[in-house]
Motif scaffolding. Structure first.
Motif, PDB file in Angstrom:
ATOM      1  N   TRP A 117       0.826  -1.202   0.000  1.00 34.72           N
ATOM      2  CA  TRP A 117       0.000   0.000   0.000  1.00 34.72           C
ATOM      3  C   TRP A 117       0.865   1.258   0.000  1.00 34.72           C
ATOM      4  N   ALA A 118       0.281   2.347  -0.452  1.00 31.28           N
ATOM      5  CA  ALA A 118       0.970   3.636  -0.486  1.00 31.28           C
ATOM      6  C   ALA A 118       0.612   4.436   0.760  1.00 31.28           C
ATOM      7  N   ASN A 119       1.584   5.176   1.274  1.00 31.21           N
ATOM      8  CA  ASN A 119       1.390   6.119   2.372  1.00 31.21           C
ATOM      9  C   ASN A 119       1.776   7.510   1.886  1.00 31.21           C
ATOM     10  N   ILE A 120       0.881   8.468   2.047  1.00 30.18           N
ATOM     11  CA  ILE A 120       1.188   9.857   1.704  1.00 30.18           C
ATOM     12  C   ILE A 120       0.929  10.709   2.940  1.00 30.18           C
ATOM     13  N   ASN A 121       1.982  11.276   3.490  1.00 31.90           N
ATOM     14  CA  ASN A 121       1.881  12.121   4.681  1.00 31.90           C
ATOM     15  C   ASN A 121       2.083  13.577   4.303  1.00 31.90           C
ATOM     16  N   ASP A 122       1.035  14.368   4.491  1.00 30.02           N
ATOM     17  CA  ASP A 122       1.128  15.811   4.311  1.00 30.02           C
ATOM     18  C   ASP A 122       1.596  16.441   5.624  1.00 30.02           C
ATOM     19  N   PHE A 123       1.629  17.765   5.659  1.00 27.68           N
ATOM     20  CA  PHE A 123       2.099  18.494   6.836  1.00 27.68           C
ATOM     21  C   PHE A 123       1.330  18.042   8.085  1.00 27.68           C
ATOM     22  N   GLY A 124       2.076  17.659   9.126  1.00 26.33           N
ATOM     23  CA  GLY A 124       1.485  17.267  10.406  1.00 26.33           C
ATOM     24  C   GLY A 124       1.111  15.805  10.518  1.00 26.33           C
ATOM     25  N   ALA A 125       1.228  15.041   9.439  1.00 27.81           N
ATOM     26  CA  ALA A 125       0.846  13.629   9.482  1.00 27.81           C
ATOM     27  C   ALA A 125       1.974  12.768  10.043  1.00 27.81           C
ATOM     28  N   TRP A 126       1.591  11.655  10.647  1.00 29.37           N
ATOM     29  CA  TRP A 126       2.555  10.706  11.202  1.00 29.37           C
ATOM     30  C   TRP A 126       1.897   9.339  11.286  1.00 29.37           C
ATOM     31  N   ASN A 127       2.668   8.330  11.680  1.00 25.36           N
ATOM     32  CA  ASN A 127       2.126   6.981  11.846  1.00 25.36           C
ATOM     33  C   ASN A 127       2.408   6.498  13.260  1.00 25.36           C
ATOM     34  N   ALA A 128       1.347   6.098  13.956  1.00 26.89           N
ATOM     35  CA  ALA A 128       1.446   5.660  15.345  1.00 26.89           C
ATOM     36  C   ALA A 128       2.196   4.328  15.451  1.00 26.89           C
ATOM     37  N   PRO A 129       2.751   4.016  16.632  1.00 27.94           N
ATOM     38  CA  PRO A 129       3.441   2.732  16.817  1.00 27.94           C
ATOM     39  C   PRO A 129       2.535   1.554  16.472  1.00 27.94           C
ATOM     40  N   HIS A 130       3.089   0.613  15.715  1.00 28.20           N
ATOM     41  CA  HIS A 130       2.319  -0.554  15.292  1.00 28.20           C
ATOM     42  C   HIS A 130       3.262  -1.651  14.823  1.00 28.20           C
ATOM     43  N   ALA A 131       2.745  -2.860  14.721  1.00 29.78           N
ATOM     44  CA  ALA A 131       3.462  -3.994  14.146  1.00 29.78           C
ATOM     45  C   ALA A 131       2.582  -4.579  13.041  1.00 29.78           C
ATOM     46  N   HIS A 132       3.100  -5.591  12.320  1.00 31.84           N
ATOM     47  CA  HIS A 132       2.380  -6.120  11.163  1.00 31.84           C
ATOM     48  C   HIS A 132       2.081  -7.611  11.296  1.00 31.84           C
ATOM     49  N   LEU A 133       1.950  -8.108  12.518  1.00 32.64           N
ATOM     50  CA  LEU A 133       1.558  -9.496  12.704  1.00 32.64           C
ATOM     51  C   LEU A 133       0.148  -9.720  12.146  1.00 32.64           C
TER      52      LEU A 133
END
Length: 207
Positions: free
Chosen positions: A98-114
């Motif tokens: 999948w694609a991730n596009i982060n604009d100003f102020g965006a982030w990704n919270a802690p996670h795993a991929h199990l």
């Protein structure tokens, strides 16, 4: 293919670069921005204010995305077979992308991929020289967390961060908790993430 096996917390984080992506990152960037425009809602996963495409990006009819999928599959399976000491014919599956596009102020919270076995990300368009936000962390860095949570003084380095470049590709065990630092630039930060499954594990569960 040149790749580095960076051991952190006793866990392999495999790093390499895709020359093909360096040559095609501008049209691929535009392609993914167009995809977001066509399906603006996206999915909600770990993304905070960022856009997450459907997770079957490898089914796209776009020739550039098809080529990227093939690159991710070929390089990813080589790295995983090497890390696992698998034979050259071990069946490894690209199960989601999948694609991730982060604009100003965006982030990704802690996670795993199990329950996947291996995961990773490749960077399409990023600022290769971002400003530090303090503590050695840069805008949009990917951070990995020590899976053993005893902390200092026994294991003082509880996280490790990477500042990616265009074409950088990281592959790591899916259980490894990670996040993406906030992005504070007007230009979007674009990456493509993916998961791999080991076929023998799926077949064992199925029986």
């Amino acid at each position: 293919m040149k790749a580095d096996n960076r051991l952190h917390f006793g866990v392999s984080i495999l790093e390499t670069s895709l020359p093909w992506l360096l040559e095609n990152h501008s049209p691929l960037r535009d392609c993914l921005l167009t995809l977001r425009h066509q399906s603006e809602q996206g999915l909600q996963r770990s993304n905070q204010r960022g856009w997450h495409s459907q997770d079957d990006l490898f089914n796209s009819d776009d020739p550039l995305i098809q080529q990227l999928s093939q690159q991710v599959f070929e390089v990813g399976t080589q790295l995983i077979r090497h890390a696992e000491k698998f034979p050259a014919d071990e069946k490894v599956l690209l199960s989601s992308m999948w694609a991730n596009i982060n604009d100003f102020g965006a982030w990704n919270a802690p996670h795993a991929h199990l329950p996947c076995e291996w995961s990773g990300v490749v960077y399409i368009d990023v600022n290769e020289n971002p400003q530090s936000a303090g503590g050695g962390i840069h805008d949009g860095d990917i951070l990995f967390f020590d899976p053993i949570t005893v902390g200092a003084p026994y294991r003082p380095a509880t996280t490790v961060s990477y500042t990616p470049k265009i074409g950088s590709m990281y592959v790591f065990p899916s259980y490894l908790m990670h996040m993406v630092a906030p992005h504070f630039e007007e230009k979007p930060r674009i990456s493509v993430a993916f998961n791999f499954r080991i076929a023998r594990n799926i077949e064992a569960i199925a029986r």
